[in-house]
Design an enzyme around this catalytic site. Structure first.
Site, PDB file in Angstrom:
ATOM      1  CG  ASN A 170      -2.041  -0.976   1.164  1.00  0.00           C
ATOM      2  OD1 ASN A 170      -2.326  -1.543   0.120  1.00  0.00           O
ATOM      3  ND2 ASN A 170      -2.695  -1.199   2.288  1.00  0.00           N
ATOM      4  NE  ARG A 180      -8.468  -1.713 -10.152  1.00  0.00           N
ATOM      5  CZ  ARG A 180      -7.431  -0.947 -10.458  1.00  0.00           C
ATOM      6  NH1 ARG A 180      -6.524  -1.411 -11.284  1.00  0.00           N
ATOM      7  NH2 ARG A 180      -7.301   0.263  -9.945  1.00  0.00           N
ATOM      8  NE  ARG A 219      -2.722   5.805 -10.709  1.00  0.00           N
ATOM      9  CZ  ARG A 219      -3.400   6.854 -10.239  1.00  0.00           C
ATOM     10  NH1 ARG A 219      -4.071   6.743  -9.132  1.00  0.00           N
ATOM     11  NH2 ARG A 219      -3.422   7.991 -10.910  1.00  0.00           N
ATOM     12  CG  HIS A 253     -14.640   3.322 -10.794  1.00  0.00           C
ATOM     13  ND1 HIS A 253     -15.316   3.283  -9.595  1.00  0.00           N
ATOM     14  CD2 HIS A 253     -13.475   2.654 -10.586  1.00  0.00           C
ATOM     15  CE1 HIS A 253     -14.588   2.628  -8.705  1.00  0.00           C
ATOM     16  NE2 HIS A 253     -13.469   2.234  -9.275  1.00  0.00           N
ATOM     17  CE1 TYR A 257      -9.312  -6.546  -2.950  1.00  0.00           C
ATOM     18  CE2 TYR A 257     -10.487  -4.886  -4.211  1.00  0.00           C
ATOM     19  CZ  TYR A 257      -9.302  -5.430  -3.756  1.00  0.00           C
ATOM     20  OH  TYR A 257      -8.103  -4.855  -4.102  1.00  0.00           O
ATOM     21  NE  ARG A 288     -10.519  -0.016   2.031  1.00  0.00           N
ATOM     22  CZ  ARG A 288     -10.570  -0.118   0.706  1.00  0.00           C
ATOM     23  NH1 ARG A 288     -11.374  -0.990   0.142  1.00  0.00           N
ATOM     24  NH2 ARG A 288      -9.836   0.658  -0.067  1.00  0.00           N
ATOM     25  CG  HIS A 335     -14.136  -2.766  -2.949  1.00  0.00           C
ATOM     26  ND1 HIS A 335     -14.794  -2.902  -4.152  1.00  0.00           N
ATOM     27  CD2 HIS A 335     -13.088  -1.949  -3.188  1.00  0.00           C
ATOM     28  CE1 HIS A 335     -14.174  -2.203  -5.087  1.00  0.00           C
ATOM     29  NE2 HIS A 335     -13.123  -1.615  -4.530  1.00  0.00           N
TER      30      HIS A 335
END
Length: 725
Positions: free
Chosen positions: A66, A390, A420, A450, A483, A579, A607
């Site tokens: 991270n 993704r 990304r 997104h 997730y 979160r 998530h």
């Protein structure tokens, strides 16, 4: 046994903060420091004795990964602004340069804590038979084994590089890890300086032979130091240190790029050559040699971090051993929803019966894959559309879309090239889809797409029926195992039309009109949320019950925060489960005394994005307004991305979200941190032996309401806000 009815969790007593200008920037917390606070919570799990030992090692590695990404992107961006002389302040009033000073101080402390925790974990692993050795600990038998391993498995891929006028300093790629060497020739005492890049393709820990169930490893750099004479014959090591490079990995895309695919292929190559934003060096590095490395890499003193311990602690993930299940989380197998089983696995029949919300990873993501695979081979399906932000390298979803296109169905795939660190994978997927005959579109140049939507158009009798999937997470079968996300399946005609209009918007750029349920950023999503918050404030002013519950990854957008402050001052009771990044100050008298913020960090990564509004009836209530979304409440999501928000109208699904998912999150004690007015999170201590409610454990043990089949949902626990043993 969990009770279905119980009291709300207590709210912290509001605090007075007269030193703060609550009408100015002081009302916001800094985004970057808030993110670092989240990563501290991740690191804290590496010390949590209630977590299995090797899972604690995994948390340590995650905290390092991270932090690397944070420097690659966020710190790199601030650094560029500061170097350009930009003094524009963030919402909290800090300039880029001021933020970098605070980040540097915090991150250095965090990295030192990582080293301290790793030292403790090494001792605990040793007691469990997992030994991490140095070159000084090995036996003669080990030396013989390692020499053969070095020559066979390591030596062929090494490239030792001398540094002199004939051999300029080599380029070290992003995340590159190297040994810097000061060497001396035995015969004439001639000195030589060199750099030895340590290939990322080789494991960082070299396994040694062992008897029984033990596990012995040696750091790869220790193996290299043992065999320097094979790399530099006739030379001896007089001094050395290790270093690791982080480079600017943010991508800049020309807004007028005619071919996005080609532009991103070029940009990915450029990423390897971004400017260095952090240099980590081992403690005790010789000054002369360190100066050479710093000068050649172009870094300043404040961009160098010296560590006494392991450089590149992200590599500790290699120590999470599958062969030691006794030191890992107990195996968990996601459930197949009973309703799908009742229909012999037929997703379309299950969805036709009633809307269905799956809670991943507790309900298997395989149902999403099955939905698209069945669509691919169903002769009655005429069209499939899917948004891929993704997905995995060998994606079964991409495979299903390719199969459908090859079967002659109309297939449209939106592939987001600006996801990304997944850009390269997405380019490969887009090429594969195009070869199969699918229509591939790449969205907008200046906005990321997104949203997570799939639609399947199926001929049933004399009409076409649209089956839709709306997700809060990505179409990624691997991350879906860790997730927590929501998958909403419906054949509601309104949402089917809205989904089709959204796909047409992305492929044709014509802004959709007449959306019936779906709200869309950057156009209507933020106004919709602001209207809902203000409506709740009006209910409070009128004396009606007024509550807001929201679950997000991040909350930082100033207009959203100000609207929540206004609602709090009107008397709305607001509970937020955030979160990660949170820019709001909770519990400040006169500003946010009715706002409570908590963060959940545990076995699974929270998530899902949920927003619940009491609608004049409080929460939980059947007449509440309930929404799921792909968007966090951040400027980029609400103002510069294509995101979706849909209202859940099915009573069973609403009850599942409000009285099961949100209530369990709000009731959680075992994995929860509570935020104070200064942005600090504290975990309430749990007395030894006392029951502590865990939402993750609750979801693993109890099926979701809307996924129940003929067995019915009557025996499925519903929670309201707290817990009992």
């Amino acid at each position: 046994m969990y009770k279905a009815d119980f009291l709300e969790a207590p709210r912290p007593k509001p605090v007075k903060r007269p030193e703060l200008d609550l009408t100015g920037p002081d009302r916001f917390l800094n985004r970057e420091l808030s993110w670092l606070s989240f990563n501290w919570r991740v690191l804290e799990e590496a010390e949590n004795q209630k977590v299995p030992l090797l899972e604690r090692v995994r948390f340590l590695s995650i905290s390092a990964s991270n932090l690397d990404e944070f420097y690659n992107v966020r710190v790199a961006g601030l650094r560029e602004l500061a170097m350009a002389g930009n003094t524009t302040a963030a919402a909290d009033g800090l300039t880029p340069a001021q933020q970098l000073v605070k980040i540097n101080e915090n991150a250095r402390e965090l990295m030192q804590s990582q080293q301290r925790i790793f030292a403790t974990l090494k001792e605990e692993m040793a007691r469990e038979g997992i030994q991490i050795l140095s070159r000084h600990d090995i036996t003669d038998a080990d030396r013989a084994y390692l020499k053969e391993a070095f020559l066979d498995q390591v030596f062929p891929v090494l490239s030792p590089l001398a540094i002199d006028p004939a051999h300029p300093f080599p380029f070290i790629a992003n995340l590159g890890y190297c040994l810097a060497l000061q060497l001396e020739r035995g015969k004439n005492k001639k000195s030589l300086q060199a750099v030895l890049p340590i290939p990322a393709q080789i494991d960082r820990f070299v396994k040694l032979p062992t008897e029984g169930d033990g596990h012995r490893v040696l750091f790869l750099e220790e193996l290299l130091l043992l065999h320097i004479d094979s790399l530099f014959p006739g030379y001896q090591v007089k001094d050395h240190f290790s270093f690791r490079v982080l480079r600017d990995s943010d991508l800049e895309v020309e807004e007028e790029a005619e071919d996005l695919v080609r532009e991103f292929e070029v940009a990915l190559k450029r990423r390897r050559r971004g400017e260095v934003v952090r240099l980590t060096v081992s403690a005790g590095a010789p000054e002369a040699l360190k100066s050479i490395v710093m000068d050649e890499l172009g870094v300043r003193d404040d961009e160098v971090i010296e560590l006494d311990g392991m450089i590149g602690i992200v590599d500790t993930k290699e120590l999470v051993l599958d062969e030691r299940p006794d030191l890992l989380w107990p195996t968990f197998t996601p459930r197949v929803p009973e309703r799908v089983q009742d229909h012999d696995g037929d997703m379309f029949a299950a969805i036709r019966q009633k809307d269905m919300l799956l809670h991943h990873p507790y309900e298997t993501f395989d149902m999403v894959v099955r939905f698209l695979k069945q669509a691919a081979v169903d002769p009655n399906v005429v069209a499939i559309k899917n948004m891929l932000y993704r997905t995995s390298r060998n994606s079964p979803i991409v495979e299903a879309l390719c199969e459908a296109a090859e079967e002659g169905k109309s297939v449209t795939a939106l592939v987001e090239l600006k996801a990304r660190f997944d850009e390269a994978a997405n380019i490969r997927q887009s090429r594969r889809l195009e070869r199969s005959g699918a229509h591939v579109v790449y969205g907008f140049v200046d906005w990321k797409t997104h949203a997570k939507i799939a639609t399947v158009v199926r001929r049933e009798g004399d009409k076409l029926v649209t089956y839709s999937h709306f997700g809060t997470g990505n179409y990624h079968p691997i991350t879906a195992k860790i997730y927590t996300d929501l998958s909403f399946f419906t054949c509601d005609a309104q949402l089917g039309r809205d989904g089709s209009k959204l796909f047409n918007y992305i492929s044709g750029y014509a802004l959709p009109e007449g959306l019936e349920n779906l709200s869309l950023s950057p156009h209507t999503l933020k106004p919709k949320l602001l209207d809902m918050i203000r409506a709740e404030a009006e209910h409070a002013r009128a004396g009606r019950p007024a509550k807001i519950w929201a679950k997000l990854n991040s909350l930082i957008e100033p207009d959203m925060i100000d609207a929540l402050y206004e609602a709090s001052q009107a008397g709305v009771q607001i509970d937020l489960v955030i979160r990660g990044i949170c820019g709001i100050r909770p519990g400040v008298k006169g500003l946010s005394e009715n706002i409570r913020v908590k963060s959940i960090v545990g076995r699974f990564l929270e998530h899902s994005r949920i927003a619940c509004f009491g609608n004049g009836h409080g929460l939980p209530h059947s007449k509440a307004k309930v929404f799921i979304s792909s968007a966090d409440w951040m400027g980029r999501n609400l103002n510069r991305r294509v995101e979706t928000l849909i209202e859940i109208k099915n009573d069973t699904v609403k009850a599942q979200i409000v009285s099961q998912i949100m209530a369990a999150n709000l009731a959680d004690v075992a994995q929860s941190w509570v935020m104070d007015a200064d942005g600090k999170f504290t975990r309430d201590p749990i007395p030894e032996g006392e029951f502590a409610f865990s939402c993750h454990r609750f979801f693993m043990e109890n099926p979701s309401l809307s996924g129940r089949g003929s067995a019915g949902a009557a025996d499925v626990p519903k929670l309201t806000h707290t817990h009992d043993a």
